[in-house]
Motif scaffolding. Sequence first.
Motif, PDB file in Angstrom:
ATOM      1  N   LYS A 119      44.851  22.877  45.966  1.00 40.13           N
ATOM      2  CA  LYS A 119      45.178  21.464  45.833  1.00 40.13           C
ATOM      3  C   LYS A 119      46.691  21.319  45.932  1.00 40.13           C
ATOM      4  CE  LYS A 119      41.100  20.127  43.232  1.00 40.13           C
ATOM      5  NZ  LYS A 119      40.526  19.750  41.916  1.00 40.13           N
ATOM      6  N   ILE A 122      49.920  23.091  43.890  1.00 40.85           N
ATOM      7  CA  ILE A 122      49.481  24.170  43.009  1.00 40.85           C
ATOM      8  C   ILE A 122      49.644  25.510  43.710  1.00 40.85           C
ATOM      9  CG2 ILE A 122      47.500  25.182  41.837  1.00 40.85           C
ATOM     10  CD1 ILE A 122      46.518  22.418  41.266  1.00 40.85           C
ATOM     11  N   ASP A 126      50.845  29.602  39.149  1.00 36.68           N
ATOM     12  CA  ASP A 126      50.681  28.563  38.130  1.00 36.68           C
ATOM     13  C   ASP A 126      49.425  28.778  37.301  1.00 36.68           C
ATOM     14  OD1 ASP A 126      52.868  27.350  39.244  1.00 36.68           O
ATOM     15  OD2 ASP A 126      51.689  25.976  40.489  1.00 36.68           O
ATOM     16  N   VAL A 127      48.450  29.444  37.859  1.00 35.69           N
ATOM     17  CA  VAL A 127      47.146  29.444  37.208  1.00 35.69           C
ATOM     18  C   VAL A 127      46.728  30.798  36.661  1.00 35.69           C
ATOM     19  CG1 VAL A 127      46.356  27.484  38.553  1.00 35.69           C
ATOM     20  CG2 VAL A 127      45.944  29.783  39.405  1.00 35.69           C
ATOM     21  N   LEU A 128      47.407  31.851  37.083  1.00 32.92           N
ATOM     22  CA  LEU A 128      47.010  33.187  36.618  1.00 32.92           C
ATOM     23  C   LEU A 128      48.000  33.752  35.615  1.00 32.92           C
ATOM     24  CD1 LEU A 128      45.864  34.954  39.902  1.00 32.92           C
ATOM     25  CD2 LEU A 128      44.447  33.944  38.128  1.00 32.92           C
ATOM     26  N   GLN A 129      47.479  34.535  34.691  1.00 34.99           N
ATOM     27  CA  GLN A 129      48.327  35.305  33.776  1.00 34.99           C
ATOM     28  C   GLN A 129      48.551  36.667  34.403  1.00 34.99           C
ATOM     29  OE1 GLN A 129      46.310  35.364  30.023  1.00 34.99           O
ATOM     30  NE2 GLN A 129      47.430  33.573  29.274  1.00 34.99           N
ATOM     31  N   LEU A 130      49.689  36.809  35.068  1.00 35.58           N
ATOM     32  CA  LEU A 130      49.961  38.072  35.754  1.00 35.58           C
ATOM     33  C   LEU A 130      50.586  39.069  34.794  1.00 35.58           C
ATOM     34  CD1 LEU A 130      51.367  36.617  39.065  1.00 35.58           C
ATOM     35  CD2 LEU A 130      49.118  37.568  38.632  1.00 35.58           C
ATOM     36  N   PRO A 131      50.421  40.361  35.084  1.00 41.32           N
ATOM     37  CA  PRO A 131      51.122  41.362  34.285  1.00 41.32           C
ATOM     38  C   PRO A 131      52.628  41.105  34.375  1.00 41.32           C
ATOM     39  CG  PRO A 131      49.634  42.407  35.872  1.00 41.32           C
ATOM     40  CD  PRO A 131      49.653  40.947  36.178  1.00 41.32           C
TER      41      PRO A 131
ATOM     42  N   VAL B 116      43.250  40.544  35.767  1.00 33.31           N
ATOM     43  CA  VAL B 116      44.092  39.341  35.699  1.00 33.31           C
ATOM     44  C   VAL B 116      43.182  38.172  35.350  1.00 33.31           C
ATOM     45  CG1 VAL B 116      45.499  37.740  37.021  1.00 33.31           C
ATOM     46  CG2 VAL B 116      45.720  40.194  37.421  1.00 33.31           C
ATOM     47  N   VAL B 117      43.584  37.414  34.339  1.00 31.49           N
ATOM     48  CA  VAL B 117      42.746  36.273  33.953  1.00 31.49           C
ATOM     49  C   VAL B 117      43.483  34.970  34.226  1.00 31.49           C
ATOM     50  CG1 VAL B 117      41.512  37.591  32.199  1.00 31.49           C
ATOM     51  CG2 VAL B 117      43.561  36.302  31.572  1.00 31.49           C
ATOM     52  N   PHE B 118      42.721  33.890  34.235  1.00 30.08           N
ATOM     53  CA  PHE B 118      43.320  32.569  34.381  1.00 30.08           C
ATOM     54  C   PHE B 118      44.050  32.195  33.110  1.00 30.08           C
ATOM     55  CE2 PHE B 118      40.118  32.270  37.696  1.00 30.08           C
ATOM     56  CZ  PHE B 118      40.844  31.652  38.702  1.00 30.08           C
ATOM     57  N   LYS B 119      45.058  31.366  33.258  1.00 33.39           N
ATOM     58  CA  LYS B 119      45.683  30.801  32.075  1.00 33.39           C
ATOM     59  C   LYS B 119      44.642  29.971  31.342  1.00 33.39           C
ATOM     60  CE  LYS B 119      50.413  30.812  33.778  1.00 33.39           C
ATOM     61  NZ  LYS B 119      51.550  30.033  34.307  1.00 33.39           N
ATOM     62  N   PRO B 120      44.776  29.838  30.015  1.00 33.05           N
ATOM     63  CA  PRO B 120      43.714  29.184  29.242  1.00 33.05           C
ATOM     64  C   PRO B 120      43.407  27.784  29.761  1.00 33.05           C
ATOM     65  CG  PRO B 120      45.419  30.088  27.800  1.00 33.05           C
ATOM     66  CD  PRO B 120      45.883  30.294  29.194  1.00 33.05           C
ATOM     67  N   ILE B 122      42.065  26.845  32.480  1.00 35.97           N
ATOM     68  CA  ILE B 122      42.102  26.612  33.925  1.00 35.97           C
ATOM     69  C   ILE B 122      40.947  27.340  34.591  1.00 35.97           C
ATOM     70  CG2 ILE B 122      43.409  27.030  36.035  1.00 35.97           C
ATOM     71  CD1 ILE B 122      45.921  26.594  34.494  1.00 35.97           C
ATOM     72  N   LEU B 124      38.847  27.937  38.552  1.00 34.93           N
ATOM     73  CA  LEU B 124      39.138  27.981  39.974  1.00 34.93           C
ATOM     74  C   LEU B 124      38.913  26.624  40.631  1.00 34.93           C
ATOM     75  CD1 LEU B 124      40.128  30.182  41.789  1.00 34.93           C
ATOM     76  CD2 LEU B 124      37.793  30.587  42.508  1.00 34.93           C
ATOM     77  N   ASP B 126      39.481  23.868  39.549  1.00 30.84           N
ATOM     78  CA  ASP B 126      40.601  22.965  39.271  1.00 30.84           C
ATOM     79  C   ASP B 126      41.693  23.063  40.326  1.00 30.84           C
ATOM     80  OD1 ASP B 126      39.326  22.314  36.950  1.00 30.84           O
ATOM     81  OD2 ASP B 126      40.502  23.705  35.713  1.00 30.84           O
TER      82      ASP B 126
END
Lengths: 150, 150
Positions: A119, A122, A126-131, B116-120, B122, B124, B126
């Motif tokens: 979208k 984005i 912005d959306v993943l918690q990376l190491p 790797v997880v999504f930020k809380p 969030i 896909l 979205d």
Amino acid sequence: MLAYFAAAMVSKIPDQPLEIEIPEEISGLRMTRQRREVYRILQQERNHPTANDVFMRVKDRLPNISLATVYNCLEVLVQHGIIRQVNFERESSRYCPNLSEHGHFHDEATGVIHDVVFKPGITLADVLQLPPGALIQDVEITLRGKIATT
Amino acid sequence: MLAYFAAAMVSKIPDQPLEIEIPEEISGLRMTRQRREVYRILQQERNHPTANDVFMRVKDRLPNISLATVYNCLEVLVQHGIIRQVNFERESSRYCPNLSEHGHFHDEATGVIHDVVFKPGITLADVLQLPPGALIQDVEITLRGKIATT
DNA sequence: TCAATATCAAGAATTATTCTAATTATCATT
DNA sequence: AATGATAATTAGAATAATTCTTGATATTGA
């Protein structure tokens, strides 16, 4: 003889979209005849063909080309960032000239592969918690599913 | 003779984490001896082993198991949604008992694969513009890169 | 227990891809 | 244009992961 010429002329009428001009060189990579035709097919066939699909199509123009050469061309085009290689599960690799950041939705019912974009505004970071400290060089987002028939 | 027994007893002291109990049946799939040991190794080795990695480890407990059986076990575990199969480029498939929605970051320098997880909050859906009516059955998010050494 | 079914083992077969070695094309110089 | 150096191409062999086949074992249900 006349009929032969007429047939030859008729067969020259392009049933494909107007021929795409491809320069002598792209991103520092010399466009040989084989590379040019391989790349042209990817530009025309936007349905993510496999190496073998490309091979079969390219033989119309270069009847002596070998599958190994198609693999070589695709590899060098990928290495120079001119096309992208896309993998679905363990199927044959597919190739795609769309370089913008995007993923792929594989419709299992039809086999069609749709490009999927983010979208607006984005990005993945912005959306993943990376190491911590992760430097991303390449992203592959692959979705499998079906399209609901209304 | 005494020394032999002593050595045998010492070798029984587990150097692995306490043995994981695995029920008779998971998600309607009967846990045979082979399936149980394959699954146990995935629970213990959280580094996304390949079928061959699993094969080598599982032979400690089932010396007669064959690689084909490891493949069979992994396949049926995947089919029953008990484990996930993860593919990086065209490398050997890897397997992972983490069923929660997550992607994988492949550190090219070390070979280590990080979940790797999504930020809380969030998901896909979205962030992607999916084709209308798309019903997603499976998602694969794969990142390649390096971890910056401060 | 006995038959039916499911699972397993061993090795052959398959398939996508890569490698090898020999040929051909291209490029830069003369 | 001829020459040598480099790069690209070809055909087919080789590789590696995975799947398949077949016969043997194990498990379940009657």
